[in-house]
Design an enzyme around this catalytic site. Structure first.
Site, PDB file in Angstrom:
ATOM      1  N   GLY A 138       0.986  -5.870  11.498  1.00 54.86           N
ATOM      2  CA  GLY A 138       0.645  -7.321  10.364  1.00 54.86           C
ATOM      3  C   GLY A 138       2.688  -5.526   9.283  1.00 54.86           C
ATOM      4  CG  ASN A 188      -4.756   1.097  16.612  1.00 46.72           C
ATOM      5  OD1 ASN A 188      -4.111   0.955  15.684  1.00 46.72           O
ATOM      6  ND2 ASN A 188      -5.694   2.281  16.588  1.00 46.72           N
ATOM      7  CB  ILE A 199      -0.679  -0.445   5.542  1.00 47.27           C
ATOM      8  CG1 ILE A 199      -1.730  -1.188   5.812  1.00 47.27           C
ATOM      9  CG2 ILE A 199       0.617  -1.080   5.244  1.00 47.27           C
ATOM     10  CD1 ILE A 199      -2.442  -2.815   4.917  1.00 47.27           C
ATOM     11  CG  ASP A 200      -5.229  -0.483   8.744  1.00 47.63           C
ATOM     12  OD1 ASP A 200      -5.540  -0.589   7.329  1.00 47.63           O
ATOM     13  OD2 ASP A 200      -4.992  -1.595   9.281  1.00 47.63           O
ATOM     14  CG  MET A 208      -5.791  -5.131   3.183  1.00 47.00           C
ATOM     15  SD  MET A 208      -4.198  -5.515   4.420  1.00 47.00           S
ATOM     16  CE  MET A 208      -4.291  -7.111   3.480  1.00 47.00           C
ATOM     17  CG  LEU A 257      -0.970  -9.119  -4.244  1.00 44.63           C
ATOM     18  CD1 LEU A 257      -0.774  -8.612  -6.383  1.00 44.63           C
ATOM     19  CD2 LEU A 257       0.775  -9.595  -4.876  1.00 44.63           C
ATOM     20  CD  GLN A 258      -4.386  -3.711  -0.179  1.00 45.70           C
ATOM     21  OE1 GLN A 258      -5.219  -2.642   0.501  1.00 45.70           O
ATOM     22  NE2 GLN A 258      -5.163  -5.212   0.156  1.00 45.70           N
TER      23      GLN A 258
END
Lengths: 404, 404
Positions: free
Chosen positions: A13, A108, A137-138, A180, A296-297
């Site tokens: 992503g 990962n 982003i995670d 998310m 969006l995020q």
């Protein structure tokens, strides 16, 4: 020292700053005399096996700088998760093009790909240096203080909740915002950084690190609503029950049992809507609204942390330096060295590949529905400069005349 | 000239700049000697009938400036739509507090409230000046070039689609973004301003000004997907069929027939999810994602047009000037006087109250699924300065070796 051609690609992503890392690699690599070409693979590993390469040596440094400031993956990305045979194909293409440095920007799964390709090259006696450059982003990579991309997404989530809280205060009711993060709650927890006054939302935060119970959830919402006359709730898309089954699928099953067909679980508003339905039905609250922040995020243009931009650039630069000066393979990690200052190190691929970090216990309150000051201290400097701020009118009530 | 106390209130859905108008009223009113008190009603007209007033004369101008820059309604808002009896109550409270100026910041419904209260005062021979101050992200007030609040929401939508387009280009598939606006498509149309390169999305835009047919929609998506290998779609929540029935309710009825219970139509992700399900089922496209922008588009903190801020401030200031210097009632309107420059005029309340503007035909392409250059010219200056921009790598393909 290997020389010749280097290859860079982007996987998974996209983030708001992943192109900073790309450009960090390209510009730094172009400083080394032994580098004759800097190739980019289109759409990640798929671009490698398809030999879809572009020559980044022919791009201007000015345009590279503009691309660096543009969110999402400029080379394109992929969701392909290479197995051993796929990695073998990657290696064969790298060898055919005499590529001796491979830089892969991803999370990962990408680190695992880099590990397998690196091992394969070693076994074949081919001089390939493989570096995994972190992004997600995670924030779920082990060994790093945090991952590039997370701070900008966290800033979006914090700003979104700051605004949603103001909206909810203006027209009171219950607001559910779904964020998310399937296994790690860092991004959902970032919602707490949008809070300024003690009675601001989010009043409740639900993370995948804690077991979710619909019963407790409804009791929490009822209590918060009674206290504030309104309630703002941050929910991770990854919340699950004690058996580990995602709430999204548990609730969605009811819909499926209604023979409505295939209800999508991710990339949809289903979880927010279903939680809102429960609140309306069980608590009898009328104004209940749900938003799913969705794409969006991670891709909103114009909401970025300058700290994140700088670090994403540096992990790209350092990746090249580790490979060129140190002649090493590995995964670049961010180390916190001050409040706030960062440095970079190269971890062995085995230490990162395929592992998942979740939120540390010290970051979550005992109730399980809030974050600690330790988390606020951890995240605040990463959000960068110029965070927008919310102000209130101070109370100066006027005496009533008719309704004394 | 009336004197003494003035009252200001905010109604309807909040915007990013509605507090600019509030502060414009307060600071401008405080310049007039005959004004002894500036009251604010909490939560719009409901605060009036409940006599929930705060004395804004006691707030510092510094804090007022900070509040002006904060989104959402600082005084709180309401969805109450006053009928004649309700307006009578409003008038009685204004009379009891000897309030001689009433400023109401809101949309269509609010202008109607102002009209009724003004008429009631006239009939009773009470010297009340009533001014409606425009705000709505829907841009659906007649008589104004545009409404304060719309430009900032439009900027959010344009930035969101610019980012969603980059995300979709990186991981190709179909993306559906649902935008607010039940009757007017201006905000959905703003998605087109996120487009830079000819093949950028949104590739298709669906507005409530045109009849929506699921069949044509699927044909459009199929064609765009075939052309670009991906498709970004902007959909107004207000799309409807030839009979005027909302698509959201038509599709949702199927769910209701499944006895799932009450599926919410607004403030949920239902429409996006249902359109995505149709695309997956009928076109066989695998990667289909839907986002509903929801409350983010009107309350996100930190995405605002500086032109919108300035104009929202000025409509508040001008409202006071029209009332004080002109001794008039009416609705403040924005008039475009240059590219780009604006001035303000006071329209009769009858000319605005309860009327709805929709997108002019000249703004919509013949296909009905795009916007014209006239619309781009109309909207661009309103988005303000510092719009983020997207850059691409320029093609420089590398010759294939293995897959020649």
């Amino acid at each position: 020292m290997p020389s010749g051609k280097i290859l860079v690609a982007q996987g998974g992503g996209p983030t708001a700053v992943i192109n900073q890392s790309l450009v960090g690699v390209v510009l730094e690599a172009r400083r080394f005399r032994q580098v004759t070409r800097v190739y980019g693979a289109l759409h990640g590993v798929r671009g490698i096996i398809n030999e879809d390469f572009v020559d980044l040596t022919q791009e201007t440094s000015h345009n590279l700088e503009m691309v660096a400031a543009t969110p999402s993956s400029a080379l394109g990305s992929t969701r392909d998760k290479p197995d051993a045979a796929y990695c073998e194909q990657i290696f064969e293409v790298l060898r055919a093009h005499e590529i001796e440095h491979f830089f892969y920007i991803g999370g990962n799964d990408s680190s695992d790909t880099v590990r397998i390709v690196s091992d394969r090259a070693k076994a074949a006696g081919y001089p390939l240096r493989c570096i995994h450059i972190p992004k997600t982003i995670d924030n779920d990579l082990v060994g790093s203080d945090h991952t590039p991309g997370f701070p900008s997404a966290a800033r979006f989530v914090a700003q979104a909740f700051a605004g949603a809280n103001l909206d909810n205060a203006s027209l009171p009711g219950v607001y559910v915002g779904v964020v998310m993060g399937r296994h790690a709650g860092f991004l959902t927890a970032a919602s707490a950084l949008g809070k300024k006054f003690p009675d601001d939302g989010p009043h409740l935060i639900y993370l995948p690190e804690r077991v979710f119970s619909l019963e407790s959830f409804l009791a929490d919402v009822k209590a918060a609503y009674a206290q504030h006359g309104r309630c703002v709730i941050a929910v991770s898309e990854g919340i699950h029950d004690a058996s580990g089954e995602a709430i999204a699928s548990l609730l969605a099953k009811e819909v499926e049992r209604d023979a409505h067909g295939n209800v999508q679980l991710s990339g949809t508003g289903a979880l927010a809507d279903l939680l809102c339905d429960e609140i309306k039905a069980k608590l009898g609250i009328k104004r209940v609204r749900g938003d799913t922040f969705g794409y969006l995020q991670r891709s909103f243009i114009g909401c970025v942390s300058d700290v994140d931009q700088r670090e994403a650039r540096e992990v790209g630069e350092k990746a090249v330096q580790f490979a060129m000066w140190g002649d090493r393979c590995g995964s670049v990690a961010i180390k916190r060295t001050g409040y706030y200052s960062a440095d970079y190190e190269l971890l062995p691929l085995d230490a990162v590949a395929g592992k998942t970090r979740t939120m540390e216990d010290e970051f979550i309150t005992a109730s399980g529905t809030g974050v600690t000051d330790a988390f606020r201290m951890y995240l605040r400097p990463l959000l960068g400069s110029g965070m927008p701020d919310a102000f209130r009118l101070r109370p100066a009530p006027v005496a009533k005349i008719l309704k004394k």
